[in-house]
Design a protein around this motif. Structure first.
Motif, PDB file in Angstrom:
ATOM      1  N   ASP A   1       0.823  -1.211   0.000  1.00  0.00           N
ATOM      2  CA  ASP A   1       0.000   0.000   0.000  1.00  0.00           C
ATOM      3  C   ASP A   1       0.860   1.265   0.000  1.00  0.00           C
ATOM      4  O   ASP A   1       0.520   2.263  -0.658  1.00  0.00           O
ATOM      5  CB  ASP A   1      -0.941   0.000   1.209  1.00  0.00           C
ATOM      6  N   LYS A   2       1.962   1.253   0.738  1.00  0.00           N
ATOM      7  CA  LYS A   2       2.815   2.435   0.812  1.00  0.00           C
ATOM      8  C   LYS A   2       3.452   2.748  -0.539  1.00  0.00           C
ATOM      9  O   LYS A   2       3.521   3.912  -0.957  1.00  0.00           O
ATOM     10  CB  LYS A   2       3.889   2.245   1.877  1.00  0.00           C
ATOM     11  N   ILE A   3       3.918   1.722  -1.233  1.00  0.00           N
ATOM     12  CA  ILE A   3       4.528   1.946  -2.546  1.00  0.00           C
ATOM     13  C   ILE A   3       3.478   2.446  -3.529  1.00  0.00           C
ATOM     14  O   ILE A   3       3.729   3.380  -4.312  1.00  0.00           O
ATOM     15  CB  ILE A   3       5.193   0.664  -3.070  1.00  0.00           C
ATOM     16  N   CYS A   4       2.305   1.868  -3.499  1.00  0.00           N
ATOM     17  CA  CYS A   4       1.223   2.324  -4.390  1.00  0.00           C
ATOM     18  C   CYS A   4       0.866   3.774  -4.108  1.00  0.00           C
ATOM     19  O   CYS A   4       0.577   4.542  -5.038  1.00  0.00           O
ATOM     20  CB  CYS A   4      -0.012   1.427  -4.238  1.00  0.00           C
ATOM     21  N   GLN A   5       0.897   4.162  -2.839  1.00  0.00           N
ATOM     22  CA  GLN A   5       0.578   5.534  -2.481  1.00  0.00           C
ATOM     23  C   GLN A   5       1.644   6.488  -3.002  1.00  0.00           C
ATOM     24  O   GLN A   5       1.332   7.589  -3.477  1.00  0.00           O
ATOM     25  CB  GLN A   5       0.463   5.661  -0.959  1.00  0.00           C
ATOM     26  N   GLU A   6       2.909   6.079  -2.945  1.00  0.00           N
ATOM     27  CA  GLU A   6       3.987   6.925  -3.465  1.00  0.00           C
ATOM     28  C   GLU A   6       3.878   7.075  -4.978  1.00  0.00           C
ATOM     29  O   GLU A   6       4.138   8.152  -5.519  1.00  0.00           O
ATOM     30  CB  GLU A   6       5.355   6.348  -3.085  1.00  0.00           C
ATOM     31  N   LEU A   7       3.524   6.017  -5.662  1.00  0.00           N
ATOM     32  CA  LEU A   7       3.347   6.109  -7.117  1.00  0.00           C
ATOM     33  C   LEU A   7       2.219   7.074  -7.457  1.00  0.00           C
ATOM     34  O   LEU A   7       2.328   7.868  -8.398  1.00  0.00           O
ATOM     35  CB  LEU A   7       3.050   4.717  -7.701  1.00  0.00           C
ATOM     36  N   LYS A   8       1.141   7.004  -6.682  1.00  0.00           N
ATOM     37  CA  LYS A   8       0.003   7.892  -6.929  1.00  0.00           C
ATOM     38  C   LYS A   8       0.359   9.332  -6.616  1.00  0.00           C
ATOM     39  O   LYS A   8      -0.046  10.258  -7.335  1.00  0.00           O
ATOM     40  CB  LYS A   8      -1.187   7.450  -6.084  1.00  0.00           C
ATOM     41  N   ALA A   9       1.138   9.553  -5.550  1.00  0.00           N
ATOM     42  CA  ALA A   9       1.538  10.907  -5.187  1.00  0.00           C
ATOM     43  C   ALA A   9       2.451  11.506  -6.245  1.00  0.00           C
ATOM     44  O   ALA A   9       2.425  12.711  -6.487  1.00  0.00           O
ATOM     45  CB  ALA A   9       2.232  10.905  -3.825  1.00  0.00           C
ATOM     46  N   TYR A  10       3.253  10.672  -6.891  1.00  0.00           N
ATOM     47  CA  TYR A  10       4.158  11.162  -7.938  1.00  0.00           C
ATOM     48  C   TYR A  10       3.401  11.428  -9.223  1.00  0.00           C
ATOM     49  O   TYR A  10       3.615  12.446  -9.884  1.00  0.00           O
ATOM     50  CB  TYR A  10       5.260  10.139  -8.181  1.00  0.00           C
ATOM     51  N   SER A  11       2.486  10.527  -9.590  1.00  0.00           N
ATOM     52  CA  SER A  11       1.736  10.680 -10.834  1.00  0.00           C
ATOM     53  C   SER A  11       0.474   9.837 -10.772  1.00  0.00           C
ATOM     54  O   SER A  11       0.551   8.620 -10.573  1.00  0.00           O
ATOM     55  CB  SER A  11       2.599  10.247 -12.026  1.00  0.00           C
TER      56      SER A  11
END
Length: 424
Positions: free
Chosen positions: A258-268
């Motif tokens: 979930d944390k990695i997915c959230q970082e991807l979403k925050a970036y783009s």
């Protein structure tokens, strides 16, 4: 050192000045003007070099200037053309305007791109001969070349991007499925720069996979190394999310996912919607009583992501995973090539409507790029050249503007190094 983003200044060469010359030869009467044109300035050209993998060459050199054109000469001899400056960049380099951040070009193909065009050479006085002006004593100055500050940003051309926390086995997976040999060790941040590997699945079936340095929580805001390299998965058609299900690092695999997915979403936001396959790694180290794999499988299934069990260290399941990746790539669109966004015109000679007029008592100071360019063409010692200057000022509306602002006969008009007395 891996360098993937730099800012540079590029300037094309100035065009050479046209020549003022007259043909003089014994027994040839009234030879007339024969001043040659100035040579065009050299351009700054980008060219892809597949042997380059970083922008390291630009780290210590930030200014690139092409050669100027030579001045024209008598005998209708054209000045030497300025030599083009060819700058080589890695494939996948995106060029942006430093001021607007708009994309100028994506250097993903083989075609060279003219980043800054050289200035046009000025006309010699031969061009200005007419039946009523047979001895023109003026010529055109060469135009300046384009100059711009740009940002070079390397975005890897990979079909598949490996994402996940540090030390989950991304580098190991790349090493056992391709000929890439990334440095591997049992500590965080072993990967300090992206690694590319070509995966050969079957006869005529292959794809490029990139191992992206470990992303941590807060990477999209600049934490850790992941922020510097998130751009390299912008083009990836498919993401393989590697998760350590063994719990050997003391982390929960569902939370990691979930944390990695959230970082991807925050970036783009676009990146967060990219097709994703989950690789549950280190299954060989999974404790019998652990429910990590079951919980992760149920969690990603609810999000529509398929999960495959692997052990990169023992190669268990890696071959099948690569076959699945190849099959899914066949259904996905090709690698993204960014379209140009930069549409701001580069006006070489300026706009006469933008001339600035300042009044200081009975003195009127006029300035502007267009006027400065015009002055370079004028020979004030020549009557015809002065008339040409007067006509250009009438046509651009400068006299009308001065009259609307209240100029009177006898006032002084100051134009750079020249001063004139105004008379209607």
């Amino acid at each position: 050192m891996f360098v993937d983003k730099v800012k540079i200044l590029v300037s094309a060469g100035k065009g050479g000045n046209g020549a003022v010359a007259f043909h003089r030869e014994k027994y040839v009467a009234a030879g007339g003007p024969d001043g040659g044109d100035g040579g065009h300035g050299g351009s700054v050209i980008l060219q892809v070099n597949d042997h380059m993998t970083t922008l390291m060459d630009f780290r210590y050199r930030r200014k690139y200037v092409a050669a100027s054109g030579g001045d024209g000469q008598g005998g209708l001899r054209t000045g030497k053309r300025g030599e083009n400056l060819v700058i080589q960049v890695p494939r996948g380099t995106v060029v942006r305007d430093a001021e607007t951040q708009q994309i100028i070009v994506d250097m993903s193909g083989d075609e060279p791109f003219v980043l800054a065009k050289g200035g046009r050479g000025g006309w010699g006085n031969k061009h200005f001969a007419t039946p009523t002006r047979q001895l023109p004593r003026f010529a055109k100055a060469g135009l300046p070349g384009e100059s711009r500050e740009v940002i070079l940003e390397l975005k890897l051309l990979a079909d598949v991007g490996l994402v996940g926390f540090p030390n989950v086995g991304k580098s190991t997976l790349l090493s056992v499925t391709s000929n890439a040999r990334p440095k591997i060790a049992n500590y965080h941040f072993t990967t300090l720069f992206p690694n590319l590997g070509v995966i050969y699945v079957d006869e005529g079936v292959s794809f490029v996979m990139a191992d992206i340095p470990g992303i941590i929580e807060g990477a999209a805001e600049g934490a850790g190394l992941g922020h510097d390299f998130l751009r390299h998965i912008d083009r990836c058609r498919l993401l393989v999310h590697v998760v350590d299900v063994s719990g050997s690092e003391g982390r929960d695999p569902v939370e990691d996912f979930d944390k990695i997915c959230q970082e991807l979403k925050a970036y783009s936001v676009d990146l967060s919607g990219r097709p994703m396959i989950v690789a549950a790694n280190k299954c060989d180290l999974l404790a019998p009583e652990s429910d990590n794999l079951q919980r992760l499988r149920a969690h990603v299934a609810a999000l529509g992501c398929p999960l495959y069990e692997i052990s990169a260290a023992t190669t268990m399941g890696t071959r099948h995973l690569m076959q699945v990746v190849a099959q899914q790539l066949e259904t996905l669109p090709p690698i993204t090539v960014y379209q140009p966004e930069y549409i701001k015109p580069l006006v070489q000679a300026g706009d006469p409507a933008e001339l600035e007029i300042d009044r200081y008592g009975d003195t009127w100071v006029v300035s502007g790029q267009w006027l400065e360019r015009l002055l370079a063409d004028i020979n004030f010692a020549d009557f015809e050249s002065r008339n040409y200057f007067d006509r250009q000022l009438h046509r651009c509306g400068l006299f009308r503007r001065l009259e609307e602002m209240g100029i009177r006969d006898g006032d002084t008009v100051s134009v750079y190094d020249w001063e004139f007395t105004y008379e209607k």
